[in-house]
Design an enzyme around this catalytic site. Sequence first.
Site, short mmCIF file in Angstrom:
data_model
loop_
_atom_site.label_atom_id
_atom_site.label_comp_id
_atom_site.label_asym_id
_atom_site.label_seq_id
_atom_site.Cartn_x
_atom_site.Cartn_y
_atom_site.Cartn_z
N GLY A 45 -6.40 2.50 2.30
CA GLY A 45 -6.24 1.69 1.09
C GLY A 45 -7.03 0.39 1.17
O GLY A 45 -7.62 -0.06 0.18
N ASP A 46 -7.07 -0.22 2.37
CA ASP A 46 -7.82 -1.47 2.54
C ASP A 46 -9.31 -1.27 2.29
O ASP A 46 -9.98 -2.15 1.77
CB ASP A 46 -7.62 -2.02 3.97
CG ASP A 46 -6.18 -2.43 4.23
OD1 ASP A 46 -5.48 -2.79 3.26
OD2 ASP A 46 -5.75 -2.37 5.40
N PHE A 93 3.84 10.59 2.78
CA PHE A 93 3.00 9.76 1.90
C PHE A 93 3.55 8.34 1.85
O PHE A 93 3.12 7.52 1.06
CB PHE A 93 2.99 10.40 0.50
CG PHE A 93 1.85 9.98 -0.38
CD1 PHE A 93 0.53 10.08 0.05
CD2 PHE A 93 2.08 9.51 -1.67
CE1 PHE A 93 -0.53 9.70 -0.77
CE2 PHE A 93 1.03 9.13 -2.51
CZ PHE A 93 -0.28 9.23 -2.05
N ARG A 107 1.51 3.75 -4.84
CA ARG A 107 1.44 5.19 -4.52
C ARG A 107 1.97 6.09 -5.63
O ARG A 107 1.84 7.32 -5.53
CB ARG A 107 2.27 5.48 -3.26
CG ARG A 107 1.74 4.85 -2.01
CD ARG A 107 1.01 5.86 -1.15
NE ARG A 107 0.08 5.18 -0.26
CZ ARG A 107 -0.39 5.70 0.87
NH1 ARG A 107 -0.02 6.90 1.25
NH2 ARG A 107 -1.24 5.03 1.62
N LEU A 113 5.80 4.35 7.61
CA LEU A 113 6.54 5.02 8.69
C LEU A 113 7.75 4.20 9.15
O LEU A 113 8.72 4.76 9.66
CB LEU A 113 5.59 5.32 9.86
CG LEU A 113 6.07 6.32 10.91
CD1 LEU A 113 6.46 7.65 10.30
CD2 LEU A 113 4.98 6.53 11.97
N SER A 142 0.83 -1.22 0.00
CA SER A 142 0.00 0.00 0.00
C SER A 142 0.86 1.26 0.00
O SER A 142 0.36 2.35 -0.28
CB SER A 142 -0.94 -0.01 1.20
OG SER A 142 -0.17 -0.09 2.39
N HIS A 143 2.14 1.15 0.35
CA HIS A 143 3.03 2.31 0.31
C HIS A 143 4.14 2.15 -0.73
O HIS A 143 5.12 2.88 -0.70
CB HIS A 143 3.65 2.56 1.69
CG HIS A 143 2.65 3.03 2.68
ND1 HIS A 143 1.93 2.17 3.48
CD2 HIS A 143 2.19 4.28 2.99
CE1 HIS A 143 1.10 2.87 4.24
NE2 HIS A 143 1.23 4.14 3.97
N ALA A 164 -1.19 1.81 12.33
CA ALA A 164 -2.14 2.91 12.35
C ALA A 164 -2.97 2.85 13.62
O ALA A 164 -3.19 1.78 14.18
CB ALA A 164 -3.06 2.83 11.13
#
Lengths: 348, 348
Positions: A195-196, A129, A60, A132, A55-56, A188
């Site tokens: 995104g999920d 964006f 992206r 982490l 997802s990152h 998170a």
Amino acid sequence: MTSPSNSSREAIAHIAFDDLVALLEAIFVKAGTAPGVAAILARNCASAERDGSKSHGLFRVPGYLSTLASGWVDGKAEPVVEDVAAAFVRVDARNGFAQPALAAGTPLLLEKVKACGIALLAVRQSHHFGALWPDVEPFARQGFVALSFVNSFACVVPIGGSKPVYGTNPIAFAAPRAGGDPIVFDQAASALANGDVRIAAREGRSLPPGSGVDRTGAPTTDPKAILDGGALLPFGGYKGAALAMMVEILAAALTGGQFSFEVDWSAHPGAETPKTGQLLIVIDPDAGAGRSFVDRVETLVGRIADAGQERLPGDRRYALRRRAAEIGIPIAPALLKELSALAGAPTD
Amino acid sequence: MTSPSNSSREAIAHIAFDDLVALLEAIFVKAGTAPGVAAILARNCASAERDGSKSHGLFRVPGYLSTLASGWVDGKAEPVVEDVAAAFVRVDARNGFAQPALAAGTPLLLEKVKACGIALLAVRQSHHFGALWPDVEPFARQGFVALSFVNSFACVVPIGGSKPVYGTNPIAFAAPRAGGDPIVFDQAASALANGDVRIAAREGRSLPPGSGVDRTGAPTTDPKAILDGGALLPFGGYKGAALAMMVEILAAALTGGQFSFEVDWSAHPGAETPKTGQLLIVIDPDAGAGRSFVDRVETLVGRIADAGQERLPGDRRYALRRRAAEIGIPIAPALLKELSALAGAPTD
């Protein structure tokens, strides 16, 4: 550059990490970032793809291009590092990306943590964006413990609330250990990632209870209701909500950045990167214990395994990373072709 | 000292905060603590009772007496404060209670946070038997942001595990705000507190799903199965488990204290206080932002209320505290009589 694993049209190709970094770097430069910024973003994005943080990762790239084209973020911003106290560094990202600001502040931060035992980096006016965990893992590789907090854009409701206030607001933690790669987690404060929810909506799946609320604040398992004016819920009820609130205070109030609910990109169609803040706390564990820190962490790791937990946070990423070092990062040939075109390379 | 609210035998009496502190102080001194230790523990325990943190209030007095009588904790220990780096204080509690060790290290910690912008206090060989919020709230009242982590004794299983590794491992956070009492939360990494399980077992109630496992590691809602060789689960699934692990690393590995699973009080029947470690991080927010920190927190608080959340973390405690200031702390007359007897006061 690519080595399709078989001859079928749908075959998965593989790309070496350094090749993917170079490709992304060219794409970012073409999209208007400074070369130094492009290098940092490319490595970050390629690392996420390599380690299975899909997802990152390459997912992206359209968002990066869209947000750069919108004029909402400055891809050429030069961060300003401010030395404000013996253990306190501030960085004004000047409306650029967070990772170059972090990189700019890191040498001074390391100097301070070595001198003081703990030090803090407060980044503001920054667009985060990426994942982490890439921000904390390198500190653990140098023997330090690191904690980071970043807020995003309002998409999570407080307890009992009907309007979103918090971002997904991840917390990342990294600690070195004697017998293996550092322990690293990045999670998170929301029940799910944005995104999920989008993927579930596309696939027509419903979400687990406790994922979100609809536009009236009523609980829903329908991803479309969450996306259509609804919001996510914090993970773990009021405890996750308290952590989401803490992240707003640490990443925004304390840094001078914007709260998630203050992000207003309405004048920039295509903007996708929240302009907020980020806090990083780095600790030198050798100042702390009588016994060796990394050996003590190893003792804990051993006990966790004995108790029946099969994988530590970060282990899945490291396994995929090792695999990628051997055979390259899996990538769909069509996507690779698309990325090559974006980079301006001749296509076959 | 007491003023029963009506004449019935079961009436609730009320006791002034200072009177309760004095009573507890006498009890602790009689149980073998040094006068300075007794004063700190008495204030801590009375504050919890006053603010409605019942599980850490008078409910704990028998535990304090039992653990002191067992010889497991040293009620006369004199903590040793070590100045190890510009922003790093260590305290060896020398097998005493954590709160006097924290008090001993606080002046140096405050000096360091004022000079450096952030500072850390690492306590080891300490017994923490109180709530964690009283350790952070005073820093927020002085304008600082504070975070604390404490591990306890093994009663929480890791994800997929069948044997307990982690303690309940609370995290406490405090931040000042412009328009009211500080925001303060104190939350365990476990789904429930141990005390809640004991109360449910006594009352024959079952627990919510996700609370714990039985001795085989299978999920259970039966509090007796949890107490009989079972264990608690972390709150919020793998995310809560990661936080529990982080607390072990910060509160034990980093301080030089014991992990929760290393607590061995088997040679001390009656021992109840985990001997582990505690970490405290204090930040000076004025070093951080261009805008006033407390005003920014107030903006966040306003938005949370607008979104529909009725109460902030800490609000219930403050309401009960104000009520106690007006009419005293509610207490059952029988309990008050018992405490007076323990303190050696003449009973009627």
